[in-house]
Enzyme design. Sequence first.
Site, PDB file in Angstrom:
ATOM      1  N   GLY A 459      40.016  43.157  19.930  1.00  0.00           N
ATOM      2  CA  GLY A 459      40.467  42.011  20.706  1.00  0.00           C
ATOM      3  C   GLY A 459      40.298  42.216  22.196  1.00  0.00           C
ATOM      4  N   ARG A 580      33.456  53.367  36.191  1.00  0.00           N
ATOM      5  CA  ARG A 580      32.786  52.071  36.293  1.00  0.00           C
ATOM      6  C   ARG A 580      33.488  51.052  35.398  1.00  0.00           C
ATOM      7  NH1 ARG A 580      27.094  51.091  37.415  1.00  0.00           N
ATOM      8  NH2 ARG A 580      26.838  53.335  37.421  1.00  0.00           N
ATOM      9  N   PRO A 584      34.650  42.830  34.398  1.00  0.00           N
ATOM     10  CA  PRO A 584      35.899  42.615  35.152  1.00  0.00           C
ATOM     11  C   PRO A 584      36.897  41.706  34.439  1.00  0.00           C
ATOM     12  CG  PRO A 584      33.980  42.280  36.557  1.00  0.00           C
ATOM     13  CD  PRO A 584      33.458  42.462  35.157  1.00  0.00           C
ATOM     14  N   THR A 586      37.452  41.281  31.045  1.00  0.00           N
ATOM     15  CA  THR A 586      38.170  41.937  29.958  1.00  0.00           C
ATOM     16  C   THR A 586      38.906  43.175  30.475  1.00  0.00           C
ATOM     17  OG1 THR A 586      36.082  42.987  29.343  1.00  0.00           O
ATOM     18  CG2 THR A 586      36.734  41.033  28.106  1.00  0.00           C
ATOM     19  N   GLU A 657      44.656  52.220  28.070  1.00  0.00           N
ATOM     20  CA  GLU A 657      46.009  52.768  28.084  1.00  0.00           C
ATOM     21  C   GLU A 657      46.590  53.050  29.467  1.00  0.00           C
ATOM     22  OE1 GLU A 657      46.258  55.092  23.977  1.00  0.00           O
ATOM     23  OE2 GLU A 657      44.250  54.988  24.789  1.00  0.00           O
TER      24      GLU A 657
END
Length: 696
Positions: A459, A580, A584, A586, A657
């Site tokens: 997702g 890197r 941008p 997601t 995370e």
Amino acid sequence: MSAGAVGRAYPRLEGREKVTGTARYAVEYPTDGVTYGWVVPADVVRGRITRVDADEALASPGVLAVLHHGNAPRMAPGPAAELRLLQDPMVHYRGQFVAVVVATSLEAAREGAQLVRMEYDAGPHTTVLTADHPGLYRPDHVNPHYPTDTAEGDFDAGYAAAPVRVDATYRTPAYHNSPMEPHATTARWDDGRLLVHDSNQGTASVQATLAELFELPRESVRVVAEHVGGGFGSKGFTKAAVVLTALAARHVDRPVKLALTRQQLFGPIGYRTPTIQRVRLACDADGRLTAVCHDAISQTSTIREFAEQTAVYTRSMYAAPHRRTTHRLARLDVPTPFWMRAPGECPGAYGLESAMDELAIAAGIDPVELRIRNDPRVDPDQGEAFTSRNLVACLREGAQRFGWTGRDPTPRARRDGRWLIGTGVAASAYPARARPSSATVTARPDGTFLLRINATDIGNGGRTAMWQVAADALGVPPERVEIRIGDSDLPEAPVAGGSMGTASWSWAVIRACEALRGKLRDGAPTDTEVTAGADTSEEVAGQPARPRYAYGAQFVEVRVDADTGEVRLNRLLGVFAAGRVVNPTTARSQLIGGMTMGLSMALHEEGVLDERYGDWVNHDLATYHITGCADVESIEAYWLDERDDELNPAGVKGIGEIGIVGTAAAVANAVHHATGVRIRELPIRLDKLVGVSGLA
Ligand code: MOS
């Protein structure tokens, strides 16, 4: 790589299918002759099933079978004891799945499950973690393979000699993953071959485990996870639903669909272990840390050891000559804890980053400055230089964007009517790992390309990211690339977990694309399909063992109602250094999602366990509260333009995370600044604020 798709904000490739409802999840594939499974949970905590009475259930309309330990197909000893369900009469925790009812409709299966009668011999149980639990022991290592304890210098002497000290114990409760799509599976057997559509974070490990449990060659098991509605770690390995569905389908010799209910997710799928963390910090008058100690206690089950790495965060975060970390574990009559977004780092950072705030106050040093002063160049644990460490830059840019400069450190100094206003900060770090992966890419005569890799998009946009990476590696516009993922028939790739999906998969994708370009350059025919593949096993294994981490800093402004203790966030702002950024759009969602989950942990989430009952008493989203939009008015995520050539070919560190890691500490630190009340036991509920320091 040519400049192009990477770094551009593409919407998710499957976005239209998702918002129009045509994207198929695990139990949404049309299946001829399908039947429905419903699980029966144990209603004792510890004991033995002495009798199963399935007569009434079997007499209920539509019910085809009741599987239990007395009649379920046998499974081989598996890689995890908790997956060998319905194989013996033992109950290890309340809610353990002890039977499955299969029926011709979902309703009939559910009705049948109500009618199954079980009798038990129940024994005494222990389910509550305490700092002096008699069962506490020292595990041989902590997850995934870290030493249990570490020590350098002489902590006790260093601590005793320091002029500024903090000694505090922080507690976090059990947290439950509740992905929008529950654990769910459709399973069917055809000529000894098992096909499952399953909601998981990586089909390769599910395929391998099912092959072991059902004693099949791996190629006889196919696992498909085309779209997955979240996991957060809970679907990072083979879990009960897929095993039970495969077992039931074999027993009734028909396809079976089984989806856990929202309530059934609270426990049996794993949860974040509660922690009790004693953190001791000492520094000199200039705020230089001299002694750091983090002693962590957490729990596991009686059936499998799960040793969360709570204090590992502290090993590499700040330097000090005298350092110690320990982990102790208690085996309780509970489900086995499991991964939940930044397992270890997240609760550990709540402990350490709260203690750093307490130390900043004790030393009279600004908390941003205290962290900057103690930022190491060399990993204090490994003694090696970090490939890149831009925590200080995150703190500085965050302070500037947030408007931190000139902050009056005095608690309860700012007020706006009934609201007490405070600000807080915390740092974050998360390992930037990669695992071996493979991929193939095919050039077609029409000028398009097909990328095949068994990555999983849970997702977060992983599919789109790989598509962008492939386009650049091929040097073509992304519109000419087609991508297939989420199927164990595709080239093997690791799980979407540990923030290493993008790093691991893109490595293989880039190498496969390079190999294909090489073939095409060498004159491979262009009037037929040309395929090239890559496997990064050797390259990943041969990578120098340098410490690699993503970093971040979260800044929070809270307001606390002086009468009621109600907490609201005016602002939550994070700045991250994560290599890197491939996409941008997601990436921002991932970082904001992590921070939102950290906010939820700070203010709401709490598994409340009743020792008499031996289970959590709140197991639905009405009673297990999660954060909502009304809790926070503004969430912002920024990232630095970080280049680190020592990571992987795409230069990414992983962003799944890092957003959550320090967020709860930043909120707790801001609440202290607003109110003068230090919350050392999450969540920060109003009853802990009212009356503690004369708030009302
Ligand atoms: Mo994440 S807890 O590594 O799936």
